[in-house]
Design a protein around this motif. Structure first.
Motif, PDB file in Angstrom:
ATOM      1  N   GLY A 349      79.807 -19.090  56.574  1.00 48.04           N
ATOM      2  CA  GLY A 349      79.895 -17.634  56.524  1.00 48.04           C
ATOM      3  C   GLY A 349      78.756 -17.080  55.688  1.00 48.04           C
ATOM      4  O   GLY A 349      78.330 -17.701  54.710  1.00 48.04           O
ATOM      5  N   LEU A 365      77.691 -13.613  59.494  1.00 48.23           N
ATOM      6  CA  LEU A 365      78.254 -14.803  60.125  1.00 48.23           C
ATOM      7  C   LEU A 365      79.650 -15.069  59.577  1.00 48.23           C
ATOM      8  O   LEU A 365      79.930 -14.806  58.403  1.00 48.23           O
ATOM      9  N   VAL A 368      81.037 -20.201  61.361  1.00 49.24           N
ATOM     10  CA  VAL A 368      80.131 -20.783  62.354  1.00 49.24           C
ATOM     11  C   VAL A 368      80.074 -22.296  62.166  1.00 49.24           C
ATOM     12  O   VAL A 368      79.747 -22.778  61.080  1.00 49.24           O
ATOM     13  N   GLY A 387      73.249 -12.702  64.751  1.00 51.15           N
ATOM     14  CA  GLY A 387      73.105 -13.591  63.604  1.00 51.15           C
ATOM     15  C   GLY A 387      72.272 -14.824  63.877  1.00 51.15           C
ATOM     16  O   GLY A 387      72.276 -15.769  63.086  1.00 51.15           O
ATOM     17  N   LYS A 388      71.519 -14.825  64.953  1.00 50.18           N
ATOM     18  CA  LYS A 388      70.744 -16.023  65.333  1.00 50.18           C
ATOM     19  C   LYS A 388      69.657 -16.324  64.298  1.00 50.18           C
ATOM     20  O   LYS A 388      69.480 -17.471  63.879  1.00 50.18           O
ATOM     21  N   THR A 390      69.608 -15.463  61.231  1.00 47.14           N
ATOM     22  CA  THR A 390      70.272 -15.883  60.004  1.00 47.14           C
ATOM     23  C   THR A 390      70.627 -17.357  60.064  1.00 47.14           C
ATOM     24  O   THR A 390      70.466 -18.090  59.084  1.00 47.14           O
ATOM     25  N   VAL A 391      71.106 -17.815  61.223  1.00 50.43           N
ATOM     26  CA  VAL A 391      71.397 -19.238  61.404  1.00 50.43           C
ATOM     27  C   VAL A 391      70.125 -20.066  61.192  1.00 50.43           C
ATOM     28  O   VAL A 391      70.140 -21.108  60.534  1.00 50.43           O
ATOM     29  N   PRO A 401      74.604 -20.227  52.352  1.00 50.29           N
ATOM     30  CA  PRO A 401      75.823 -19.622  52.908  1.00 50.29           C
ATOM     31  C   PRO A 401      76.763 -19.180  51.797  1.00 50.29           C
ATOM     32  O   PRO A 401      76.771 -19.745  50.697  1.00 50.29           O
ATOM     33  N   VAL A 559      76.543 -17.047  70.781  1.00 50.34           N
ATOM     34  CA  VAL A 559      77.133 -16.356  69.637  1.00 50.34           C
ATOM     35  C   VAL A 559      77.162 -14.858  69.892  1.00 50.34           C
ATOM     36  O   VAL A 559      76.276 -14.290  70.536  1.00 50.34           O
ATOM     37  N   GLY A 562      78.257 -12.742  65.050  1.00 51.58           N
ATOM     38  CA  GLY A 562      78.309 -13.739  64.000  1.00 51.58           C
ATOM     39  C   GLY A 562      79.304 -14.858  64.209  1.00 51.58           C
ATOM     40  O   GLY A 562      79.590 -15.602  63.266  1.00 51.58           O
ATOM     41  N   ARG A 563      79.786 -15.031  65.411  1.00 51.74           N
ATOM     42  CA  ARG A 563      80.750 -16.098  65.683  1.00 51.74           C
ATOM     43  C   ARG A 563      80.355 -16.843  66.947  1.00 51.74           C
ATOM     44  O   ARG A 563      79.795 -16.258  67.884  1.00 51.74           O
TER      45      ARG A 563
END
Length: 614
Positions: A349, A365, A368, A387-388, A390-391, A401, A559, A562-563
């Motif tokens: 998260g 996120l 995830v 949120g890509k 961010t990942v 995280p 996604v 954010g999920r």
């Protein structure tokens, strides 16, 4: 303000005690020679000039002795000036250089979340003009300290000479200090506001330069110029206010010593007529007040610059005292391990911190979880804001995280050393950044073990060797600020080659080939999937939109908000996930609309061909 300013100066002295001692020694020598010169001049006038006028002649020996005394005093004053100025300048520039390095190192230690809350222009101002302002009073500081010693010596000399003349001095010197204190208090808020506006002007200018392409494309040149002019006008008015105040106080500070000299002459003439003092003593004291006028101004210079120094120090210390750095662990992954790495997200998260403390943060996120198996290619697909990116940042630990763990080969990335993480994982960002340097320097980045052969190998893998070889000077070609001499696709391939030159075991591509032709992109991705021996060179996590790119992945993770909503192969998701179908089809149709000569059938053929290549 005076107390805080003296605190900043005290810090400078503690950090550079030896250089300060040299500068102060030179200043004290100068001050003592100023006092000495006053009494030498008085003696020459009283013992040589006046008798010579009375007798109508003077002896050669007496003249030679007087000349030698004056020359000796002058030589010692020159030595004092040299030591004072050299020491003060060296101390000031040394402190500025040291604190610029400290601020810059602090920027590199602080997390991206801190940088998100601070404008780039402000950070540039902190490292440049604020550091300069903080240590600006260092230049006159040794002179001021030497002047204090000189004033003490002057007052003692005045009492030894005549109590009435000493009282005149005691009246003038406190008046100078009081005037400087009033000046400092009035100047403080003006200097602080001017320093803040310098940072704001720098920030607006940086935004405009950074967004020059957008500004020109949208025809907003006039509006940007007006925005800059408005804030520059405020800075101009603030600096004029500083200048006006200085214009009022400077003449007063210059006048007081002159008034003191006049008072000494009046009182001294009365005392001379009464026989209390001699001509030699009167000339010495009058000359002493005359030569003190300039050195006493050094105290005013220091006090006048203290508000600016405190304002600059406050802004610099805000950076140096900032918290939130990401400490690294002490776990080291085997640097000789040639196998691709495994990336695992478990219940991750994340939320961005607000720009201001009282505002709520943005949750990006939530829960995830996914795995990029060793040697496999995983495509991360989703709409804008899912949120890509961010990942991608979490995967290489640009941010940490708030919940869950990100692990490489089963080790939490927070436990890895900085070197181990940098050797293992590499990120190619969405917006390519190219330094104003040669192609070679942009790729190698002074990393050990990266020679020209490695650079060319990385360029070939990034499909960039062709255009680099065609450049005027090859690897030695200067590419300009942010790579202005290159196209968008060339910049992307150059930054990809930079990442590949380090032979990472995990490669994270954040839409890193969006400006590249689909066929070239396919060749790049196909090359990344295999090493020279035919096996997988690295595990790949790619943020993608194009169907041609997605089709190359072994697994697709979809996604939204954010999920993770779905995972599977490209074909499986096309058959089962409506949102995925809509997103991929919309992007594909946008490509067709952008290029009317390229039909939808051609796009489909390219995608199908890539499926066969897989």
């Amino acid at each position: 303000m005076l107390g805080r300013g003296l605190g900043v100066l005290g810090r400078a002295i503690r950090e550079q005690p030896r250089i300060f001692a040299v500068a102060v020694s030179g200043s004290v020598l100068f001050g003592l020679m100023v006092i000495g010169s006053a009494f030498v001049v008085g003696a020459v006038v009283g013992e040589v000039v006046v008798p010579a006028v009375e007798r109508g002649s003077v002896g050669v020996g007496v003249l030679a002795l007087a000349a030698a005394a004056l020359i000796g005093i002058s030589v010692l004053r020159v030595v004092g000036i040299f030591g004072r100025r050299l020491g003060a300048g060296y101390m000031q520039f040394r402190l500025q250089a040291a604190y610029r390095r400290r601020v810059t190192r602090r920027y590199l230690d602080l997390p991206l979340s801190w940088h998100h809350r601070n404008a780039t222009g402000t950070l540039l101002s902190n490292a440049n003009s604020d550091v300069e302002a903080a240590w600006y009073p260092i230049a006159p500081l040794p002179f001021a300290v030497g002047t204090l010693v000189m004033l003490i010596g002057a007052v003692v000399s005045l009492f030894v000479t005549d109590w009435a003349l000493a009282l005149v001095g005691l009246a003038v010197f406190p008046a100078l200090f009081a005037l400087n204190v009033v000046y400092s208090r009035r100047m403080a808020p003006r200097q602080a506001r001017a320093q803040r506006l310098r940072a704001e002007v720098s920030g607006i200018a940086h935004e405009s330069f950074d967004g020059a392409l957008v500004v020109k494309t949208m025809g907003r040149e006039a509006q940007e110029a007006d925005r800059f002019a408005a804030r520059a006008g405020e800075l101009r008015d603030a600096l004029i206010s500083v200048g006006r105040l200085r214009g009022v106080f400077d003449p007063m500070l210059e006048t007081l010593p002159s008034l003191g000299t006049l008072a000494v002459l009046v009182v001294g003439a009365i005392r001379l007529r009464g026989g209390a003092i001699t001509v030699t003593e009167l000339v010495s004291v009058a000359f002493l007040f005359t030569v003190l006028a300039f050195p006493v101004r050094a105290i005013g210079w220091v006090l006048a610059e203290l508000p600016r120094s405190v304002a600059g120090w406050d802004r610099v210390s805000r950076v140096l005292d900032a918290t939130g750095e990401m400490p690294y662990g002490d776990t080291v992954l085997d640097p000789a391990d040639p196998r691709p790495a495994t990336l695992t997200f478990t219940g991750v998260g994340f939320g961005y911190e607000p720009a201001e403390a009282h505002l709520p943060g943005a949750q990006v996120l939530g829960e995830v979880s996914f795995t990029v198996p060793a040697g496999r290619t995983v495509a991360l697909v989703g709409p804008t804001g899912a949120g890509k990116s961010t990942v991608a940042s979490l995967a290489v630990r640009l941010v940490d995280p708030l919940a869950g763990t990100v692990a490489i080969d089963g080790v939490d990335v927070r436990e890895l050393t900085a070197d181990s993480l940098a050797r293992t994982a590499a990120l190619v960002a969405q917006v390519p950044f190219v330094f104003d340097d040669t192609v070679r320097a942009n790729i190698a980045l002074d990393r050990p073990g990266i020679d020209d052969e490695t650079v060319w190998a990385a360029l070939r893998l990034a499909e960039a060797d062709g255009f680099v070889a065609a450049l005027p000077d090859g690897l030695d070609t200067m590419v300009g600020e942010r790579g202005t001499s290159l196209s968008g696709g060339q910049r992307q391939r150059l930054t990809l080659a930079r990442a590949l030159a380090g032979s990472p075991r995990l490669l994270v591509l954040d839409d890193a080939t969006s400006a590249v032709d689909p066929r070239v992109e396919a060749a790049i991705l196909a090359g990344l999937r295999a090493s020279a021996g035919g096996g997988p060179a690295a595990s790949i996590l790619v943020v993608a939109y194009r169907r041609a790119t997605i089709a190359l992945a072994d697994e697709v993770i979809y996604v939204e908000q954010g999920r993770v909503l779905a995972r599977g192969t490209h074909t499986e998701l096309l058959a089962t996930v409506p949102g995925y179908i809509d997103l991929v089809t919309a992007y594909e149709q946008a490509e067709v609309d952008d290029d009317p000569h390229r039909g939808f059938d051609e796009v489909t053929q390219v995608s199908s061909g890539l499926e066969v290549d897989r």
